[in-house]
Motif scaffolding. Sequence first.
Motif, PDB file in Angstrom:
ATOM      1  N   HIS A   1       0.739  -1.418  -0.092  1.00  0.00           N
ATOM      2  CA  HIS A   1      -0.166  -0.282   0.344  1.00  0.00           C
ATOM      3  C   HIS A   1       0.216   1.426   0.099  1.00  0.00           C
ATOM      4  CE1 HIS A   1      -3.160   2.983   1.238  1.00  0.00           C
ATOM      5  NE2 HIS A   1      -2.138   3.261   1.913  1.00  0.00           N
ATOM      6  N   TYR A   2       0.608   2.325  -0.805  1.00  0.00           N
ATOM      7  CA  TYR A   2       1.252   3.438  -0.768  1.00  0.00           C
ATOM      8  C   TYR A   2       0.227   4.399  -0.849  1.00  0.00           C
ATOM      9  CZ  TYR A   2       1.187   2.663  -6.019  1.00  0.00           C
ATOM     10  OH  TYR A   2       1.237   2.643  -6.917  1.00  0.00           O
ATOM     11  N   ALA A   3       0.074   6.158  -1.004  1.00  0.00           N
ATOM     12  CA  ALA A   3      -0.289   7.241  -0.789  1.00  0.00           C
ATOM     13  C   ALA A   3       0.511   8.573  -0.498  1.00  0.00           C
ATOM     14  CB  ALA A   3      -1.905   7.212   0.208  1.00  0.00           C
ATOM     15  N   ALA A   4      -0.018   9.093  -0.826  1.00  0.00           N
ATOM     16  CA  ALA A   4       0.771  10.090  -0.645  1.00  0.00           C
ATOM     17  C   ALA A   4      -0.409  11.697  -0.490  1.00  0.00           C
ATOM     18  CB  ALA A   4       1.181  10.552  -2.285  1.00  0.00           C
ATOM     19  N   ALA A   5      -0.124  12.495  -0.023  1.00  0.00           N
ATOM     20  CA  ALA A   5      -1.253  14.725   0.279  1.00  0.00           C
ATOM     21  C   ALA A   5      -0.228  15.616   0.045  1.00  0.00           C
ATOM     22  CB  ALA A   5      -1.168  13.917   1.397  1.00  0.00           C
ATOM     23  N   VAL A   6      -0.586  16.487  -0.386  1.00  0.00           N
ATOM     24  CA  VAL A   6      -0.121  17.921  -0.398  1.00  0.00           C
ATOM     25  C   VAL A   6      -1.089  18.679   0.235  1.00  0.00           C
ATOM     26  CG1 VAL A   6       2.207  17.546  -2.721  1.00  0.00           C
ATOM     27  CG2 VAL A   6      -0.807  18.216  -2.877  1.00  0.00           C
ATOM     28  N   GLY A   7      -1.337  19.759   0.964  1.00  0.00           N
ATOM     29  CA  GLY A   7      -1.816  20.798   1.707  1.00  0.00           C
ATOM     30  C   GLY A   7      -1.320  22.154   1.539  1.00  0.00           C
ATOM     31  N   PHE A   8      -2.111  22.983   2.441  1.00  0.00           N
ATOM     32  CA  PHE A   8      -1.505  24.184   2.618  1.00  0.00           C
ATOM     33  C   PHE A   8      -2.771  24.060   3.961  1.00  0.00           C
ATOM     34  CE2 PHE A   8      -1.750  28.323   2.831  1.00  0.00           C
ATOM     35  CZ  PHE A   8      -0.729  29.198   3.400  1.00  0.00           C
ATOM     36  N   SER A   9      -2.107  24.849   5.121  1.00  0.00           N
ATOM     37  CA  SER A   9      -3.425  25.101   5.716  1.00  0.00           C
ATOM     38  C   SER A   9      -3.190  26.087   6.755  1.00  0.00           C
ATOM     39  CB  SER A   9      -2.459  24.270   7.232  1.00  0.00           C
ATOM     40  OG  SER A   9      -3.509  24.116   8.356  1.00  0.00           O
ATOM     41  N   ALA A  10      -3.373  27.230   6.583  1.00  0.00           N
ATOM     42  CA  ALA A  10      -3.608  28.823   7.771  1.00  0.00           C
ATOM     43  C   ALA A  10      -4.493  28.610   8.828  1.00  0.00           C
ATOM     44  CB  ALA A  10      -3.687  29.875   6.390  1.00  0.00           C
ATOM     45  N   PRO A  11      -4.722  30.249   9.431  1.00  0.00           N
ATOM     46  CA  PRO A  11      -5.460  30.039  10.649  1.00  0.00           C
ATOM     47  C   PRO A  11      -6.964  29.772  10.317  1.00  0.00           C
ATOM     48  CG  PRO A  11      -3.708  31.154  10.837  1.00  0.00           C
ATOM     49  CD  PRO A  11      -3.589  30.954   9.677  1.00  0.00           C
ATOM     50  N   GLU A  12      -7.570  30.558   8.913  1.00  0.00           N
ATOM     51  CA  GLU A  12      -8.584  30.865   8.635  1.00  0.00           C
ATOM     52  C   GLU A  12      -8.807  29.269   7.583  1.00  0.00           C
ATOM     53  OE1 GLU A  12      -9.450  34.879   7.757  1.00  0.00           O
ATOM     54  OE2 GLU A  12      -9.524  35.309   9.738  1.00  0.00           O
ATOM     55  N   TYR A  13      -8.369  29.021   6.707  1.00  0.00           N
ATOM     56  CA  TYR A  13      -8.659  28.148   5.533  1.00  0.00           C
ATOM     57  C   TYR A  13      -7.737  27.347   5.167  1.00  0.00           C
ATOM     58  CZ  TYR A  13      -5.261  30.517   2.617  1.00  0.00           C
ATOM     59  OH  TYR A  13      -4.522  30.810   2.146  1.00  0.00           O
ATOM     60  N   ALA A  14      -8.087  26.244   5.020  1.00  0.00           N
ATOM     61  CA  ALA A  14      -6.747  24.642   4.756  1.00  0.00           C
ATOM     62  C   ALA A  14      -7.602  23.975   3.529  1.00  0.00           C
ATOM     63  CB  ALA A  14      -7.345  24.030   6.112  1.00  0.00           C
ATOM     64  N   VAL A  15      -6.905  23.346   2.124  1.00  0.00           N
ATOM     65  CA  VAL A  15      -7.426  23.142   1.357  1.00  0.00           C
ATOM     66  C   VAL A  15      -6.053  21.631   0.885  1.00  0.00           C
ATOM     67  CG1 VAL A  15      -8.021  24.738  -0.148  1.00  0.00           C
ATOM     68  CG2 VAL A  15      -5.166  23.896   0.226  1.00  0.00           C
ATOM     69  N   ALA A  16      -6.287  20.488   0.427  1.00  0.00           N
ATOM     70  CA  ALA A  16      -5.490  19.208   1.170  1.00  0.00           C
ATOM     71  C   ALA A  16      -6.014  18.627  -0.876  1.00  0.00           C
ATOM     72  CB  ALA A  16      -5.829  18.636   2.875  1.00  0.00           C
ATOM     73  N   VAL A  17      -5.270  17.555  -1.109  1.00  0.00           N
ATOM     74  CA  VAL A  17      -4.933  16.705  -1.683  1.00  0.00           C
ATOM     75  C   VAL A  17      -4.501  15.513  -1.445  1.00  0.00           C
ATOM     76  CG1 VAL A  17      -4.597  16.237  -4.512  1.00  0.00           C
ATOM     77  CG2 VAL A  17      -4.937  18.551  -3.470  1.00  0.00           C
ATOM     78  N   HIS A  18      -5.245  14.219  -1.727  1.00  0.00           N
ATOM     79  CA  HIS A  18      -5.016  13.138  -1.135  1.00  0.00           C
ATOM     80  C   HIS A  18      -5.109  12.185  -2.661  1.00  0.00           C
ATOM     81  CE1 HIS A  18      -5.423  14.824   2.363  1.00  0.00           C
ATOM     82  NE2 HIS A  18      -5.094  13.806   3.873  1.00  0.00           N
ATOM     83  N   GLY A  19      -3.378  11.262  -2.322  1.00  0.00           N
ATOM     84  CA  GLY A  19      -4.202  10.227  -3.830  1.00  0.00           C
ATOM     85  C   GLY A  19      -4.094   8.764  -2.878  1.00  0.00           C
TER      86      GLY A  19
ATOM     87  N   THR B   1      -7.157   6.413  -5.970  1.00  0.00           N
ATOM     88  CA  THR B   1      -8.439   7.154  -5.631  1.00  0.00           C
ATOM     89  C   THR B   1      -7.628   8.523  -5.000  1.00  0.00           C
ATOM     90  OG1 THR B   1      -9.982   5.890  -4.608  1.00  0.00           O
ATOM     91  CG2 THR B   1      -9.896   7.508  -3.607  1.00  0.00           C
ATOM     92  N   PHE B   2      -8.507   9.716  -5.773  1.00  0.00           N
ATOM     93  CA  PHE B   2      -7.774  10.056  -5.304  1.00  0.00           C
ATOM     94  C   PHE B   2      -9.048  12.024  -4.464  1.00  0.00           C
ATOM     95  CE2 PHE B   2      -5.912   9.666  -9.019  1.00  0.00           C
ATOM     96  CZ  PHE B   2      -4.100   9.534  -8.793  1.00  0.00           C
ATOM     97  N   ALA B   3      -8.562  12.529  -3.622  1.00  0.00           N
ATOM     98  CA  ALA B   3      -9.943  13.531  -2.193  1.00  0.00           C
ATOM     99  C   ALA B   3      -9.345  14.584  -3.042  1.00  0.00           C
ATOM    100  CB  ALA B   3      -9.714  12.288  -1.421  1.00  0.00           C
ATOM    101  N   ALA B   4     -10.159  15.370  -2.480  1.00  0.00           N
ATOM    102  CA  ALA B   4      -8.988  17.258  -2.467  1.00  0.00           C
ATOM    103  C   ALA B   4     -10.583  17.482  -1.431  1.00  0.00           C
ATOM    104  CB  ALA B   4      -9.477  17.893  -4.229  1.00  0.00           C
ATOM    105  N   SER B   5     -10.025  18.144  -0.660  1.00  0.00           N
ATOM    106  CA  SER B   5     -10.718  18.634   0.583  1.00  0.00           C
ATOM    107  C   SER B   5     -10.551  20.507   0.575  1.00  0.00           C
ATOM    108  CB  SER B   5     -11.083  18.439   1.919  1.00  0.00           C
ATOM    109  OG  SER B   5      -9.089  18.162   2.009  1.00  0.00           O
ATOM    110  N   TYR B   6     -11.720  20.935   1.282  1.00  0.00           N
ATOM    111  CA  TYR B   6     -11.894  22.347   2.347  1.00  0.00           C
ATOM    112  C   TYR B   6     -11.966  22.825   2.645  1.00  0.00           C
ATOM    113  CZ  TYR B   6     -12.646  27.550   1.437  1.00  0.00           C
ATOM    114  OH  TYR B   6     -12.951  28.533   0.994  1.00  0.00           O
ATOM    115  N   TYR B   7     -11.428  24.204   3.416  1.00  0.00           N
ATOM    116  CA  TYR B   7     -12.166  24.176   4.833  1.00  0.00           C
ATOM    117  C   TYR B   7     -11.779  25.895   4.576  1.00  0.00           C
ATOM    118  CZ  TYR B   7     -12.992  25.354   9.565  1.00  0.00           C
ATOM    119  OH  TYR B   7     -13.411  25.961  11.118  1.00  0.00           O
ATOM    120  N   HIS B   8     -13.330  26.495   4.991  1.00  0.00           N
ATOM    121  CA  HIS B   8     -12.843  28.213   5.263  1.00  0.00           C
ATOM    122  C   HIS B   8     -13.837  28.491   6.468  1.00  0.00           C
ATOM    123  CE1 HIS B   8     -13.446  31.419   3.926  1.00  0.00           C
ATOM    124  NE2 HIS B   8     -13.051  32.001   4.744  1.00  0.00           N
TER     125      HIS B   8
END
Length: 294
Positions: free
Chosen positions: A169-187, A193-200
């Motif tokens: 099994h293997y997987a990878a992810a990149v993201g950016f996190s700030a106090p008011e928002y965050a984004v992430a992309v997972h493989g 399977t690919f997932a993208a998430s966003y929080y604000h």
Amino acid sequence: MSAPQPVPPSWKDIGKSSNDLLSKDFHFSGTQLEVKTATPSNVTFKVAGIRDAKSALINGDIEAKYTDKAHGLTFTQSWTTSNFLRSQVELENQIAKGLKLDLSTGLHADKGQKTALVNAIYKQPGLHTRAFLDLFKGPTFTADTVLGRDGFLLGAEASYNVTEGKVTHYAAAVGFSAPEYAVAVHGLKNLSTFAASYYHKVSPDVEAGAKAVYDTSSTHKGISLEVGTKTYLDAAAFIKAKINNHGILALGYTQALRPGVKASFGLALDTQKLNEASPSGSAHKVGASFVFEA
């Protein structure tokens, strides 16, 4: 001179803000009761039970946890109504600063199934790495690492089956996190399977988020999309709502009745079957959760 880098989140916590917004506090699968108490000698007890709305079965567990903060030691023991016994011993910041060792064992008495997981977690500014060895499954060695700098996150995970001598099994992810928002992309799932998430955090009282998942092995070849929001009515109550592209609308309401007492109520509606009084296999669900903590 640049400011010291904070410790980044662990692999499983990349995208946590969005995941929590879209998954927590939606109680519509039954009625749940949870009681937590603590003793002056640093022992906490938790008793939880849930009655499944579909099967009407009642499942529960009791947990005791002892914490010795001075020596970084935590011991947890739990027992479930399915006769599963779990023990966990954690030792933190004793051998080296930022290092946590964890041994988790489980025994399913009725089935004779045993589990044993040895964990090592190491955290430093800009680095969060973990290693797990599953002694009875494989044995399988799993490791993940997250690097963080100026809010940017880069993570990877891999599992190696010692007996078979191959990466399973293997997987990878990149993201950016700030106090008011965050984004992430997972493989995930070997990058199938690919997932993208966003929080604000729109304001102190309003949060919003979304998550999209694309599974290349799925026969539907479509993207699953879910969006949600959370609004604080006052300091003691909030409401949550989410909807996905299948038309399932979920609502949640949580109210702190008094210090240590919290009640939550949930409702899930299949918006494509609102005209059906009692649809077969209906996705309409209701539930509630009550938490008492002393």
